[in-house]
Design an enzyme around this catalytic site. Structure first.
Site, mmCIF file in Angstrom:
data_model
loop_
_atom_site.group_PDB
_atom_site.id
_atom_site.type_symbol
_atom_site.label_atom_id
_atom_site.label_comp_id
_atom_site.label_asym_id
_atom_site.label_seq_id
_atom_site.Cartn_x
_atom_site.Cartn_y
_atom_site.Cartn_z
ATOM 1 N N CYS A 1 0.814 -1.229 0.000
ATOM 2 C CA CYS A 1 0.000 0.000 0.000
ATOM 3 C C CYS A 1 0.845 1.277 0.000
ATOM 4 O O CYS A 1 0.361 2.344 -0.352
ATOM 5 C CB CYS A 1 -0.958 -0.005 1.185
ATOM 6 S SG CYS A 1 -2.096 -1.388 1.129
ATOM 7 N N HIS B 1 -3.269 7.383 1.938
ATOM 8 C CA HIS B 1 -3.639 6.055 1.447
ATOM 9 C C HIS B 1 -5.062 5.765 1.931
ATOM 10 O O HIS B 1 -5.384 5.947 3.099
ATOM 11 C CB HIS B 1 -2.669 5.011 1.986
ATOM 12 C CG HIS B 1 -3.146 3.615 1.785
ATOM 13 N ND1 HIS B 1 -3.598 3.168 0.555
ATOM 14 C CD2 HIS B 1 -3.261 2.562 2.634
ATOM 15 C CE1 HIS B 1 -3.953 1.905 0.676
ATOM 16 N NE2 HIS B 1 -3.778 1.515 1.932
ATOM 17 N N ASN C 1 -10.029 -0.021 -0.619
ATOM 18 C CA ASN C 1 -8.567 0.033 -0.537
ATOM 19 C C ASN C 1 -7.982 -0.571 -1.819
ATOM 20 O O ASN C 1 -8.105 -1.765 -2.058
ATOM 21 C CB ASN C 1 -8.112 -0.754 0.701
ATOM 22 C CG ASN C 1 -6.605 -0.700 0.906
ATOM 23 O OD1 ASN C 1 -5.859 -0.305 0.018
ATOM 24 N ND2 ASN C 1 -6.167 -1.101 2.089
HETATM 25 O O1 UT7 Z 1 -3.875 -0.926 3.432
HETATM 26 C C1 UT7 Z 1 -3.060 -1.620 4.339
HETATM 27 C C2 UT7 Z 1 -3.429 -1.310 5.685
HETATM 28 N N1 UT7 Z 1 -4.661 -1.973 6.066
HETATM 29 C C3 UT7 Z 1 -5.461 -1.335 6.853
HETATM 30 O O2 UT7 Z 1 -5.195 -0.198 7.116
HETATM 31 C C4 UT7 Z 1 -6.623 -2.059 7.482
HETATM 32 C C5 UT7 Z 1 -6.656 -1.716 8.926
HETATM 33 N N2 UT7 Z 1 -7.741 -2.297 9.667
HETATM 34 C C6 UT7 Z 1 -9.044 -1.949 9.535
HETATM 35 O O3 UT7 Z 1 -9.380 -1.168 8.673
HETATM 36 C C7 UT7 Z 1 -10.035 -2.499 10.523
HETATM 37 O O4 UT7 Z 1 -9.333 -3.119 11.588
HETATM 38 C C8 UT7 Z 1 -11.040 -3.500 9.908
HETATM 39 C C9 UT7 Z 1 -12.003 -2.753 9.026
HETATM 40 C C10 UT7 Z 1 -10.276 -4.554 9.111
HETATM 41 C C11 UT7 Z 1 -11.841 -4.191 11.008
HETATM 42 O O5 UT7 Z 1 -12.486 -3.240 11.839
HETATM 43 P P1 UT7 Z 1 -12.389 -3.393 13.439
HETATM 44 O O6 UT7 Z 1 -13.219 -2.330 14.003
HETATM 45 O O7 UT7 Z 1 -10.923 -3.404 13.778
HETATM 46 O O8 UT7 Z 1 -13.086 -4.774 13.695
HETATM 47 P P2 UT7 Z 1 -12.492 -6.107 14.343
HETATM 48 O O9 UT7 Z 1 -11.489 -6.736 13.442
HETATM 49 O O10 UT7 Z 1 -12.076 -5.809 15.753
HETATM 50 O O11 UT7 Z 1 -13.795 -7.013 14.359
HETATM 51 C C12 UT7 Z 1 -14.968 -6.657 15.125
HETATM 52 C C13 UT7 Z 1 -16.043 -7.676 14.868
HETATM 53 C C14 UT7 Z 1 -15.560 -9.116 15.012
HETATM 54 O O12 UT7 Z 1 -16.608 -9.853 15.617
HETATM 55 P P3 UT7 Z 1 -16.540 -10.216 17.190
HETATM 56 O O13 UT7 Z 1 -15.279 -10.999 17.365
HETATM 57 O O14 UT7 Z 1 -16.530 -8.903 17.901
HETATM 58 O O15 UT7 Z 1 -17.786 -11.018 17.374
HETATM 59 C C15 UT7 Z 1 -15.388 -9.577 13.600
HETATM 60 O O16 UT7 Z 1 -15.554 -10.970 13.447
HETATM 61 O O17 UT7 Z 1 -16.520 -7.562 13.532
HETATM 62 C C16 UT7 Z 1 -16.503 -8.847 12.902
HETATM 63 N N3 UT7 Z 1 -16.277 -8.670 11.476
HETATM 64 C C17 UT7 Z 1 -17.278 -8.476 10.584
HETATM 65 N N4 UT7 Z 1 -18.607 -8.412 10.730
HETATM 66 C C18 UT7 Z 1 -19.331 -8.196 9.627
HETATM 67 C C19 UT7 Z 1 -15.099 -8.633 10.819
HETATM 68 N N5 UT7 Z 1 -15.305 -8.440 9.501
HETATM 69 C C20 UT7 Z 1 -16.639 -8.336 9.338
HETATM 70 C C21 UT7 Z 1 -17.462 -8.128 8.222
HETATM 71 N N6 UT7 Z 1 -18.794 -8.042 8.403
HETATM 72 N N7 UT7 Z 1 -16.966 -7.966 6.971
#
Ligand code: UT7
Length: 325
Positions: free
Chosen positions: A115, A252, A282
C-alpha cells in the site's frame, strides 16, 4: 541555490467498469452494508474484468496522465510502477506498460511496497530526476487485489478493490525553498518484524502459488494511526512547516476511520483530507494517485498548494511525500 525539483506535470486514473456494492458482498459472506460502512466508510469497489490485468489498468491511467500533461510516451525517460499484484512473476509489469505505450526510450521497472508502493515509487523517481539521470518519469500505482482475496474471508474481502493512478514528474529548476513547485521531500520507512500482521500466504519461492491476502486488521489499524501521524510530523519538521501550512492531505485510502484518526492526532480539520475510499475501497498502491487525480480533476487541488501524501502497508512499510502542486 538552484536545485532540481520533480514537478507534477499531469495525473490520471482508471477504475474498472464493474462496480461491486456492499449488498452484493453480503450475498457471498456473512456481512452487511451497515457493518462495512460503519467500520470502514466503504460503499463500493471496482473489480477488474476477466482477463483485465494490472498492466491494462496501469496503461489506462498512464495514458490519461500523459494526456493531462500534454506529453507523448517518447517524452518519458522512466516508468516506475508500484504494484503488489503484477501480471506475472516476471518481467516487471512496468515493461508491459512501456510496450503498450509504444515507448522506445528509457527504462521501466516495478517497485513493491504494497500500500505504500506509490509513495516509494515517487521517492525512487524523484531521486533519478534530482540526480539528473532522467528528465521525466511516469509514476504509476496499479493493483488487481480482487485476484488475491480470499472471497470466503469476510474480514478481508470487503476491504479491497482494483484500480490505477499515475502522475508525470518533470525535472525543473527550483530555488531550494518550500515555495518551489514539485516534490519537497520524501520519507520512507519499513519494519519487517510485522510481516505476520499483513501478508500474502503464497509466492513463487515459497508455495509456488499466488496465495491469498491475510491480515490482522485491528492490529494493523493501531500501527497505521501512529505511524501515519509520525510520518506527517516528520515531513513537516524536515521542511520547517506546521500542519496549518498544509492545504491538503492525500492519504492512502484504507479505512475512513484511519484517516479521521490521523487527522485528529494532527489537529487537522477533516475538510483538508481527501477521502475517496467510499467509492473504490482500498486499492493498495493505486489509492493515493486515484485520490490525488480526483481532487485535481474536481478543482480542489490547485497550482501552488501544499499537498502531503502518506501511506502505510504490508511489511510494514510507510512513508510520505510532500509536494507543492
Ligand atoms: O492498506 C493496508 C493497511 N490496512 C489497513 O489499514 C486495514 C486496517 N484495519 C481496519 O481497517 C479495521 O481493523 C477493519 C475494518 C479490518 C476491522 O475493523 P475493526 O473495528 O478493527 O473490527 P475487528 O477486526 O475488531 O472485528 C470486530 C467484529 C468481530 O466480531 P466479534 O469478534 O466482535 O464477534 C469480527 O468478526 O466484527 C466482525 N467482522 C465483521 N462483521 C461483519 C469482521 N469483519 C466483518 C465483516 N462483516 N466484513
Amino acid at each position: 541555490m538552484t536545485v532540481i525539483r520533480s514537478v507534477f506535470r499531469g495525473c490520471g486514473a482508471y477504475l474498472p467498469e464493474r462496480v461491486m456494492t456492499n449488498d452484493e458482498l453480503a450475498k457471498i459472506v456473512d456481512t452487511s452494508d451497515d457493518w462495512i460502512q460503519e467500520r470502514t466508510g466503504i460503499k463500493q469497489r471496482h473489480i477488474a474484468a476477466e482477463g483485465e490485468m494490472t498492466s491494462d489498468l496501469a496503461f489506462n491511467a498512464a495514458a490519461a496522465a500523459l494526456d493531462n500533461a500534454g506529453l507523448e510516451p517518447d517524452d518519458i525517460d522512466l516508468i516506475v510502477l508500484a504494484t503488489a499484484t503484477p501480471d506475472e512473476t516476471f518481467p516487471a509489469t512496468a515493461t508491459r506498460v512501456q510496450a503498450r505505450l509504444e515507448m522506445r526510450n528509457g527504462f521501466a521497472f516495478d517497485v513493491q511496497a504494497v500500500c505504500s508502493g506509490f509513495v516509494y515509487a515517487l521517492s525512487v523517481a524523484d531521486n533519478f530526476i534530482k540526480s539528473g539521470q532522467v528528465g521525466r518519469a511516469l509514476v504509476i500505482g496499479a493493483e488487481t487485489f480482487s485476484r488475491i482475496l480470499d472471497w470466503n474471508d469476510r474480514t478481508t474481502c470487503v476491504l479491497f478493490g482494483d484500480g490505477a493512478g499515475a502522475v508525470v514528474l518533470e525535472g525543473q529548476e527550483g530555488k531550494g525553498t518550500s515555495d518551489d513547485r514539485g516534490l519537497l521531500s520524501t520519507h520512507l520507512h519499513s519494519d519487517g518484524r510485522h510481516h505476520d500482521l499483513l501478508y500474502v500466504d503464497g509466492g513463487p519461492s515459497s508455495t509456488r502459488t499466488t496465495g491469498y491476502l491475510r491480515m490482522e486488521g485491528n492490529k494493523v489499524f493501531r500501527h497505521a494511526v501512529v505511524n501515519l501521524a509520525d510520518v506527517v510530523r516528520e515531513a513537516l519538521e524536515a521542511n520547517g512547516l506546521t500542519p496549518d501550512d498544509l492545504d491538503w492531505i492525500v492519504p492512502h485510502q484504507a479505512n475512513k476511520r484511519i484517516l479521521d484518526g490521523t487527522a485528529r492526532k494532527l489537529n487537522l480539520p477533516s475538510e483538508r483530507v481527501i477521502i475517496t475510499v467510499d467509492h473504490h475501497a482500498n486499492t493498495s498502491a493505486a489509492s493515493v494517485p486515484l485520490a490525488l487525480t480526483e481532487a485535481v480533476d474536481d478543482g480542489r487541488i490547485t497550482r501552488g498548494q501544499l499537498v502531503l501524501m502518506e501511506a502505510m502497508g504490508g511489511g510494514f512499510t510507510w512513508g510520505s511525500a510532500l509536494a507543492r502542486w
